[in-house]
Design a protein around this motif. Structure first.
Motif, PDB file in Angstrom:
ATOM      1  N   TYR A  66       0.850  -0.849  -0.460  1.00 58.59           N
ATOM      2  CA  TYR A  66      -0.029   0.089   0.004  1.00 58.59           C
ATOM      3  C   TYR A  66       0.909   1.448   0.087  1.00 58.59           C
ATOM      4  O   TYR A  66       0.421   2.022  -0.738  1.00 58.59           O
ATOM      5  CB  TYR A  66      -0.752  -0.313   1.096  1.00 58.59           C
ATOM      6  N   PHE A  67       1.890   1.646   1.142  1.00 56.84           N
ATOM      7  CA  PHE A  67       2.586   2.763   0.874  1.00 56.84           C
ATOM      8  C   PHE A  67       3.881   2.248  -0.134  1.00 56.84           C
ATOM      9  O   PHE A  67       3.223   4.115  -0.597  1.00 56.84           O
ATOM     10  CB  PHE A  67       3.250   2.402   2.141  1.00 56.84           C
ATOM     11  N   HIS A  68       4.205   1.383  -0.801  1.00 60.55           N
ATOM     12  CA  HIS A  68       5.066   2.049  -1.964  1.00 60.55           C
ATOM     13  C   HIS A  68       4.147   2.250  -2.873  1.00 60.55           C
ATOM     14  O   HIS A  68       4.444   2.959  -4.001  1.00 60.55           O
ATOM     15  CB  HIS A  68       5.287   0.497  -2.450  1.00 60.55           C
ATOM     16  N   LEU A  69       2.738   2.073  -3.360  1.00 56.27           N
ATOM     17  CA  LEU A  69       1.801   2.479  -4.601  1.00 56.27           C
ATOM     18  C   LEU A  69       1.064   3.779  -4.767  1.00 56.27           C
ATOM     19  O   LEU A  69       1.656   4.259  -5.157  1.00 56.27           O
ATOM     20  CB  LEU A  69       0.387   1.449  -3.927  1.00 56.27           C
ATOM     21  N   LYS A  70       1.192   4.023  -2.834  1.00 56.30           N
ATOM     22  CA  LYS A  70       0.677   6.013  -2.874  1.00 56.30           C
ATOM     23  C   LYS A  70       2.313   6.220  -3.400  1.00 56.30           C
ATOM     24  O   LYS A  70       1.912   7.306  -3.552  1.00 56.30           O
ATOM     25  CB  LYS A  70       0.792   5.714  -0.996  1.00 56.30           C
ATOM     26  N   ARG A  71       2.980   5.769  -3.236  1.00 54.78           N
ATOM     27  CA  ARG A  71       4.476   6.808  -3.253  1.00 54.78           C
ATOM     28  C   ARG A  71       4.655   6.867  -4.678  1.00 54.78           C
ATOM     29  O   ARG A  71       4.776   8.071  -4.750  1.00 54.78           O
ATOM     30  CB  ARG A  71       5.533   5.956  -2.578  1.00 54.78           C
ATOM     31  N   ARG A  72       4.385   5.472  -5.337  1.00 56.62           N
ATOM     32  CA  ARG A  72       4.122   5.926  -6.913  1.00 56.62           C
ATOM     33  C   ARG A  72       3.010   6.625  -7.100  1.00 56.62           C
ATOM     34  O   ARG A  72       3.067   7.546  -8.598  1.00 56.62           O
ATOM     35  CB  ARG A  72       4.141   4.728  -7.416  1.00 56.62           C
ATOM     36  N   ILE A  73       2.237   6.152  -6.970  1.00 54.06           N
ATOM     37  CA  ILE A  73       1.140   7.756  -7.740  1.00 54.06           C
ATOM     38  C   ILE A  73       1.651   8.620  -7.276  1.00 54.06           C
ATOM     39  O   ILE A  73       1.102   9.226  -8.167  1.00 54.06           O
ATOM     40  CB  ILE A  73       0.098   7.276  -6.194  1.00 54.06           C
ATOM     41  N   ALA A  74       2.183   9.488  -6.046  1.00 52.51           N
ATOM     42  CA  ALA A  74       2.858  10.838  -5.839  1.00 52.51           C
ATOM     43  C   ALA A  74       3.243  11.017  -6.598  1.00 52.51           C
ATOM     44  O   ALA A  74       4.094  11.961  -7.345  1.00 52.51           O
ATOM     45  CB  ALA A  74       3.070  10.995  -4.418  1.00 52.51           C
ATOM     46  N   GLU A  75       4.657   9.740  -6.809  1.00 51.65           N
ATOM     47  CA  GLU A  75       5.427   9.997  -7.763  1.00 51.65           C
ATOM     48  C   GLU A  75       5.291  10.751  -9.092  1.00 51.65           C
ATOM     49  O   GLU A  75       5.352  11.007  -9.912  1.00 51.65           O
ATOM     50  CB  GLU A  75       6.728   9.071  -8.185  1.00 51.65           C
ATOM     51  N   THR A  76       4.330   9.547  -9.716  1.00 49.24           N
ATOM     52  CA  THR A  76       3.421  10.174 -11.324  1.00 49.24           C
ATOM     53  C   THR A  76       2.750  11.207 -11.296  1.00 49.24           C
ATOM     54  O   THR A  76       2.788  11.857 -12.404  1.00 49.24           O
ATOM     55  CB  THR A  76       2.468   8.742 -11.429  1.00 49.24           C
ATOM     56  N   LYS A  84       4.292  18.527 -17.816  1.00 53.31           N
ATOM     57  CA  LYS A  84       3.162  19.866 -17.970  1.00 53.31           C
ATOM     58  C   LYS A  84       2.384  19.378 -19.609  1.00 53.31           C
ATOM     59  O   LYS A  84       2.989  19.665 -21.037  1.00 53.31           O
ATOM     60  CB  LYS A  84       3.667  20.952 -18.552  1.00 53.31           C
ATOM     61  N   PRO A  85       2.082  17.746 -19.626  1.00 51.04           N
ATOM     62  CA  PRO A  85       1.869  17.311 -20.964  1.00 51.04           C
ATOM     63  C   PRO A  85       0.958  17.765 -22.043  1.00 51.04           C
ATOM     64  O   PRO A  85      -0.162  18.575 -21.140  1.00 51.04           O
ATOM     65  CB  PRO A  85       1.831  15.713 -21.139  1.00 51.04           C
ATOM     66  N   ASP A  86       0.099  17.970 -23.285  1.00 49.51           N
ATOM     67  CA  ASP A  86      -0.690  18.534 -23.918  1.00 49.51           C
ATOM     68  C   ASP A  86      -1.896  17.316 -23.107  1.00 49.51           C
ATOM     69  O   ASP A  86      -3.391  18.071 -23.492  1.00 49.51           O
ATOM     70  CB  ASP A  86      -0.931  17.711 -25.545  1.00 49.51           C
ATOM     71  N   VAL A  87      -1.747  16.042 -22.709  1.00 46.98           N
ATOM     72  CA  VAL A  87      -2.967  15.093 -22.197  1.00 46.98           C
ATOM     73  C   VAL A  87      -2.352  14.207 -22.129  1.00 46.98           C
ATOM     74  O   VAL A  87      -1.282  13.760 -21.851  1.00 46.98           O
ATOM     75  CB  VAL A  87      -3.503  14.813 -23.324  1.00 46.98           C
ATOM     76  N   VAL A  88      -2.486  13.236 -20.618  1.00 44.45           N
ATOM     77  CA  VAL A  88      -2.577  12.471 -19.730  1.00 44.45           C
ATOM     78  C   VAL A  88      -3.715  11.291 -20.473  1.00 44.45           C
ATOM     79  O   VAL A  88      -4.718  11.409 -20.202  1.00 44.45           O
ATOM     80  CB  VAL A  88      -2.537  12.779 -18.005  1.00 44.45           C
ATOM     81  N   ILE A  89      -3.432   9.532 -20.188  1.00 48.34           N
ATOM     82  CA  ILE A  89      -4.322   9.038 -21.184  1.00 48.34           C
ATOM     83  C   ILE A  89      -3.798   8.076 -19.772  1.00 48.34           C
ATOM     84  O   ILE A  89      -2.599   7.190 -19.703  1.00 48.34           O
ATOM     85  CB  ILE A  89      -3.724   8.589 -22.417  1.00 48.34           C
ATOM     86  N   THR A  90      -5.026   7.535 -18.781  1.00 51.79           N
ATOM     87  CA  THR A  90      -4.669   6.448 -18.309  1.00 51.79           C
ATOM     88  C   THR A  90      -5.522   5.272 -18.755  1.00 51.79           C
ATOM     89  O   THR A  90      -6.081   5.691 -19.390  1.00 51.79           O
ATOM     90  CB  THR A  90      -5.075   7.046 -16.539  1.00 51.79           C
ATOM     91  N   ILE A  91      -4.683   4.222 -18.523  1.00 49.05           N
ATOM     92  CA  ILE A  91      -5.761   2.977 -19.506  1.00 49.05           C
ATOM     93  C   ILE A  91      -6.289   2.298 -18.166  1.00 49.05           C
ATOM     94  O   ILE A  91      -4.552   1.354 -17.479  1.00 49.05           O
ATOM     95  CB  ILE A  91      -4.835   2.023 -20.097  1.00 49.05           C
ATOM     96  N   ASP A  92      -7.079   1.687 -18.246  1.00 53.76           N
ATOM     97  CA  ASP A  92      -7.794   0.729 -17.167  1.00 53.76           C
ATOM     98  C   ASP A  92      -6.897   1.018 -15.841  1.00 53.76           C
ATOM     99  O   ASP A  92      -7.167   1.552 -15.668  1.00 53.76           O
ATOM    100  CB  ASP A  92      -7.505  -0.919 -17.950  1.00 53.76           C
ATOM    101  N   SER A  93      -6.912   0.167 -15.227  1.00 56.41           N
ATOM    102  CA  SER A  93      -6.721   0.033 -13.681  1.00 56.41           C
ATOM    103  C   SER A  93      -6.489   1.486 -12.987  1.00 56.41           C
ATOM    104  O   SER A  93      -5.933   1.713 -12.629  1.00 56.41           O
ATOM    105  CB  SER A  93      -4.585   0.332 -14.222  1.00 56.41           C
ATOM    106  N   PRO A  94      -8.101   0.396 -12.949  1.00 57.47           N
ATOM    107  CA  PRO A  94      -8.633   2.652 -12.206  1.00 57.47           C
ATOM    108  C   PRO A  94      -8.116   3.202 -10.134  1.00 57.47           C
ATOM    109  O   PRO A  94      -7.937   3.876 -10.343  1.00 57.47           O
ATOM    110  CB  PRO A  94     -10.286   2.518 -11.950  1.00 57.47           C
ATOM    111  N   ASP A  95      -7.787   1.912  -9.938  1.00 58.08           N
ATOM    112  CA  ASP A  95      -7.619   2.389  -8.322  1.00 58.08           C
ATOM    113  C   ASP A  95      -6.222   2.793  -8.983  1.00 58.08           C
ATOM    114  O   ASP A  95      -5.872   3.700  -7.859  1.00 58.08           O
ATOM    115  CB  ASP A  95      -6.983   1.015  -7.812  1.00 58.08           C
ATOM    116  N   PHE A  96      -5.309   2.645  -9.166  1.00 57.05           N
ATOM    117  CA  PHE A  96      -3.989   3.350  -9.526  1.00 57.05           C
ATOM    118  C   PHE A  96      -4.262   4.686 -10.706  1.00 57.05           C
ATOM    119  O   PHE A  96      -4.189   6.107 -10.466  1.00 57.05           O
ATOM    120  CB  PHE A  96      -2.461   2.787 -10.063  1.00 57.05           C
TER     121      PHE A  96
END
Length: 386
Positions: A66-76, A84-96
């Motif tokens: 959990y804590f590792h994934l939470k850090r990865r969320i913040a890092e990402t 500052k991209p033109d667009v962010v595209i997230t693919i499935d994996s909704p929890d992350f």
């Protein structure tokens, strides 16, 4: 043009790779950043960290990380804000994905696109309202999904399901499979007890008992069992005493291309299939293989799902074709005698499913532009500067 693209598991990597290829075709100058697997890396992505870190399923598996994934969320999220991209595209994996999008939206007006609509038409419809707070645009795999997303306030485009772009087996592929495994010209029953260890553990004995009953009345059939590499050894163990001289296709002992070719050949040559519930029904429909779908849940899980479900079928072929021709043996009905009876009915009249499978593939985009390119066009068409 700069695009940040994020996938957390192999299915998302496949979608991402095709989408990136489409974007590069339409905008050759595009620059990719983000997180993905080998197929996305083949399109020029240098993954911020290994995608496998996000391929975690189930509460007991997630909690220790959990804590590792939470850090990865913040890092990402911070990487996106810095880029500052033109667009962010997230693919499935909704929890992350949606947690990353939430942090990005709280700190910027960067446009967010999510690829694969949540199945709010099946259960938990309020997920769409929650998602609309952080997602601007959804790319849907199923043709009936856009109204659900639009009702919640998001833009949405149906872009086609990736199954329609998958290659089908050649006659040579089929001949090689039959010769290699001594199938001759025998009729073939495909058995697919799942791609996760928990599914195989739960379904293998039920499937085996059902086949014992069914094959006692259909002794001409040979059983072929495709596997996913990470469950291949378990499948071999659990099916060793099945009837029908089962042939287990050992994907863990082949390279990925050879395993995929062999699986396609098995789907194409089968006369009927018994499969766990899931997107495999679409793969079978693409190969025009008649099927029975079965799935066993714990009593509590089934009761919760039954109380929350908004639909009367879980099989995508039934849903997309707006029919109920694919038999289902689910929850308490996932019993050997029920499965054997359904298999007998399908073998007696396999043509009953033919039109539904054809309609399903047509409605998912078969014969049209490849889903990855359609998805790329949809992303570009909705960008403010496009």
């Amino acid at each position: 043009m700069r695009v940040f693209v994020l996938a957390g598991e192999p299915s998302g990597d496949r979608l991402g790779g095709a989408l990136m290829a489409g974007l590069r075709h339409l905008r050759p100058e595009v620059e990719f950043h983000g997180i993905g697997g080998p197929l996305m890396e083949a399109q020029g992505l240098q993954s911020q960290f290994p995608m496998q870190e996000l391929s975690v399923m189930g509460l007991t598996e997630v909690l220790p990380k959990y804590f590792h994934l939470k850090r990865r969320i913040a890092e990402t999220a911070q990487a996106i804000l810095d880029l500052k991209p033109d667009v962010v595209i997230t693919i499935d994996s909704p929890d992350f994905s949606l947690r990353v999008a939430k942090l990005v939206k709280e700190a910027s007006d960067i446009r967010t696109v999510h690829y694969v609509a949540p199945s709010v038409w099946a259960w938990r419809p309020r997920r769409a309202d929650k998602m609309a707070k952080v997602i601007d645009h959804v790319l849907a795999l199923l043709p009936f999904e856009p109204p659900y997303m639009e009702r919640a306030g998001m833009e949405c485009d149906f872009v086609g399901h990736p199954v329609v772009g998958e290659p089908q087996a050649t006659e040579a592929d089929i001949a090689q499979l039959r010769a290699e495994h001594g199938l001759g010209d025998a009729a073939v029953l495909l058995a697919l007890p799942g791609s996760r260890r928990s599914e195989v553990e739960r379904l293998a004995d039920v499937f085996g008992a059902a086949l014992q009953d069914f094959l006692s009345r259909n002794p001409d059939l040979r059983v072929v069992i495709p596997t996913a590499p990470h469950v291949a050894e378990l499948v071999r163990q659990k099916t060793a005493h099945w009837p029908g001289q089962p042939v287990v296709l050992s994907s863990d002992k082949q390279d990925a291309d050879a395993a995929a070719t062999q699986k396609r050949a098995a789907f194409a040559t089968a006369d009927l299939a018994l499969a766990a519930s899931g997107t495999v029904s679409l793969e079978l429909a693409a190969a025009q293989t008649p099927m029975v779908i079965a799935y066993k849940f714990s009593w509590l899980t089934y009761k919760i799902m039954e109380s929350m479900a908004l639909i009367d079928t879980v099989t995508l072929v039934n849903l997309v074709s707006d029919t109920r021709v694919i038999p289902e043996c689910l929850g308490p009905a996932c019993l050997p005698r029920n499965i054997a009876g359904a298999l007998s009915d399908v073998r007696a009249n396999p043509q009953a499913q033919t039109e539904a499978m054809r309609v399903t593939m047509e409605r998912l985009g078969q014969g049209g532009e490849q889903p990855g390119l359609r998805a790329a066009r949809a992303v570009l068409s909705r960008l403010p500067e496009s």
